[in-house]
Design an enzyme around this catalytic site. Structure first.
Site: not given
Length: 441
Positions: A170, A200, A283
């Site tokens: 993402h 992911d 992230s």
């Protein structure tokens, strides 16, 4: 010299005390007084000795109890597995009468300073900026604007021409361009090498020729650890580009292991839970042990509104096989000319997130029809299938599928994942398709 004997009877106690004294002077004279003073002095000295001994014993007892209490408190307050160094060399010899202490072979001490570890691992950490296009519609007009999104990455290897960086899918999803910032502040363009949307995970590549020798010397490759060996309460460090402000460091402990969580895309996975702060921009960054080994890839996509002290990371033992596979993918750097673009032969319809929730259809590209004689029909794609992945890239719309296909030309073979209804449930099927040439109108 004569002997003076004195007897005294106790009327109440019923006992007799006997005292004999030797005098060298007259009775009741200075000799007797001197002996009496000397006796009192001896008694006073004895009393002081007894009192001193009592105080010493009391102090020793309280001191021992205090030290023991401090040890128990320290054992409870300091986290298990905090930074610990074992000193086994240059041991001083112990006296022979040291008892059980003579068997001590090592000494340990604990330190809360993690600056040395951070200094060691920071060269393997990068910041990522995803420049993407946001399109909105208002009163029948469509507006587009390019916006930046912040993320993090971990340098996990290199090949003959590329520096390879692991991150979250993402972080790089829908990117028009990617920009990586290294520890020395220099930046370089990056391209997507491969992604696994369900896990992911993504690997992006920076061309080595685009980096100066100084930057290459300043960077290092991260050391991967063993996430299966983690214990509850073990201290950890999180590093990432928090909120896009640049690399920052937080620390905490392992709060939970094998925590099953559903992310914002509705995909359920098993994660490491930590109380180390993991915010937007973190992230793709690293969750590390206090020895500097990467044991997780942080994800800010898994968090609840208003919840504090609950961050999540993909265990490195789960991520490593996928990352290794993605590292072998061909880096797609150049878009194909329109006349060379590959073709499948389907009639597509979007399945939005709202439609997915309302009708229970997987989000992706719904195959409303398969054109006869096309490569899609040959590969086994059927009417009613939902395309959810193309070459490992997660597909959520027809526009997203077109975007990915811009890098594939006629004759390229790719893996396509579809979800198909079987016995009332959608089941994943992966197939290979060799892209064909678009027929002339």
């Amino acid at each position: 010299m004569y002997e003076n004997e004195i007897y005294s009877n106790s009327e109440n106690g019923g006992y007799t005390s006997y005292q004999t004294s030797y005098n060298t002077g007259n009775i009741g004279g200075t000799g007797s007084a001197g002996n009496s003073a000397e006796g009192k002095k001896k008694k006073g000295t004895f009393r002081k000795f007894v009192v001193s001994m009592g105080l010493g014993i009391t102090f020793g007892a309280f001191a021992g109890a205090g030290f023991y209490a401090v040890k128990i408190g320290a054992d409870r307050l300091l986290p298990a597995g905090a930074q610990e160094e074992i000193v086994s060399e240059n041991q001083q010899s112990l006296p022979a009468n040291a008892g059980s202490l003579a068997n001590v072979s090592q000494v340990t001490y604990v330190s809360g300073d993690i600056s040395g570890v951070v200094e060691q691992v920071m060269p393997a950490m990068v910041s990522i900026v995803n420049n993407y296009t946001r399109t909105t519609s208002f009163w029948g007009y469509t507006y587009s604007e390019t916006l930046p999104a912040a993320g993090s990455g971990i340098i996990i290897g290199e090949n003959e021409t590329e520096l390879l960086i692991a991150t979250n899918n993402h972080v790089v999803d829908s990117a028009d361009s990617l920009e990586v910032t290294f520890i020395d502040g220099t930046t370089a363009a990056a391209n997507i090498k491969g992604v696994d949307a369900e896990m992911d995970l993504a690997v992006i590549a920076v061309q080595l020729e685009s980096l100066s020798e100084e930057t290459r010397n300043a960077t290092t490759i991260a050391k991967l650890g063993d996430s299966d060996s983690l214990k509850l309460g073990e201290p950890v460090i999180a590093i990432g580009n928090a909120l896009g402000y640049g690399q920052s460091v937080t620390n905490g402990i392992i709060s939970a292991l094998d925590r099953e969580v559903t992310n914002e895309d509705g995909i359920t996975g098993t994660f490491i839970q930590t109380n180390a702060a993991i915010n937007g921009g973190n992230s793709g960054g690293a969750l590390l042990t206090i020895t500097g080994e990467v044991i997780g890839i942080n994800s800010s996509k898994i968090r609840g509104t208003g919840v504090e002290g609950m961050g999540y990371a993909i265990p490195i033992n789960s991520a490593s096989p996928i990352i290794s596979d993605l590292m072998e993918h061909k880096t797609r750097t150049d878009k194909v000319a329109d006349e060379e673009k590959g073709y499948m032969g389907i009639y597509p319809q979007n399945v939005t997130a709202e439609m997915s929730q309302l009708f229970g259809i997987p989000e992706g590209v719904y195959v409303a029809d398969v054109f006869e004689g096309t490569v899609a029909e040959t590969a086994g794609i059927k009417k009613g299938d939902v395309i959810v992945k193309f070459d490992g890239n997660r597909i959520t719309s027809y526009a997203g599928l077109q975007e990915v296909m811009q890098y594939f030309k006629v004759g390229d073979t790719v893996k396509v994942t579809v979800k198909r209804v079987e016995n009332g449930e959608y089941v994943s099927h992966e197939m290979e398709i060799t892209l064909g040439e678009r027929p002339e109108d």
